[in-house]
Design an enzyme around this catalytic site. Sequence first.
Site, short mmCIF file in Angstrom:
data_model
loop_
_atom_site.label_atom_id
_atom_site.label_comp_id
_atom_site.label_asym_id
_atom_site.label_seq_id
_atom_site.Cartn_x
_atom_site.Cartn_y
_atom_site.Cartn_z
N GLY A 156 -4.67 -1.37 -8.16
CA GLY A 156 -3.47 -1.02 -7.74
C GLY A 156 -3.17 -0.16 -6.70
N ALA A 157 -3.99 0.07 -5.67
CA ALA A 157 -4.06 0.68 -4.61
C ALA A 157 -3.22 -0.06 -3.46
CB ALA A 157 -5.41 0.76 -3.88
N GLY A 158 -3.30 -1.28 -3.35
CA GLY A 158 -2.28 -2.16 -2.54
C GLY A 158 -0.96 -2.04 -2.99
N ASP A 159 -0.65 -2.13 -4.27
CA ASP A 159 0.66 -1.97 -4.82
C ASP A 159 1.10 -0.62 -4.54
OD1 ASP A 159 0.44 -4.76 -5.86
OD2 ASP A 159 -0.58 -3.90 -7.78
#
Length: 100
Positions: free
Chosen positions: A34-37
């Site tokens: 979820g870091a990129g999101d």
Amino acid sequence: MFQTSGKSSGKFWDNLNHSGRVHGLKVDAVDTTGAGDAFVAGILSQLAADLSLIQNESGLREALKFANVCGALTVTERGAIPALPYREAVMKSLLDIVPA
């Protein structure tokens, strides 16, 4: 265009010949899901609040810092959705970033 560079920084380029890099927030990663999101959500929330940022290099830098912190805070907990930070947590953590 925005690019994340993992835990170290983020970069931006635009059609007005602005470009730059900002430092990331150092955290102890638990789960990178979820870091990129979170980064994308952070940058989009800043642009939605003030679309004029795309014409302002310093504004782009600040928006990128915000997005970097969103991504960084997300990796400090397990699970993409439960780990997404609230705005208040992002704003508090922005104080910990070394100026770009």
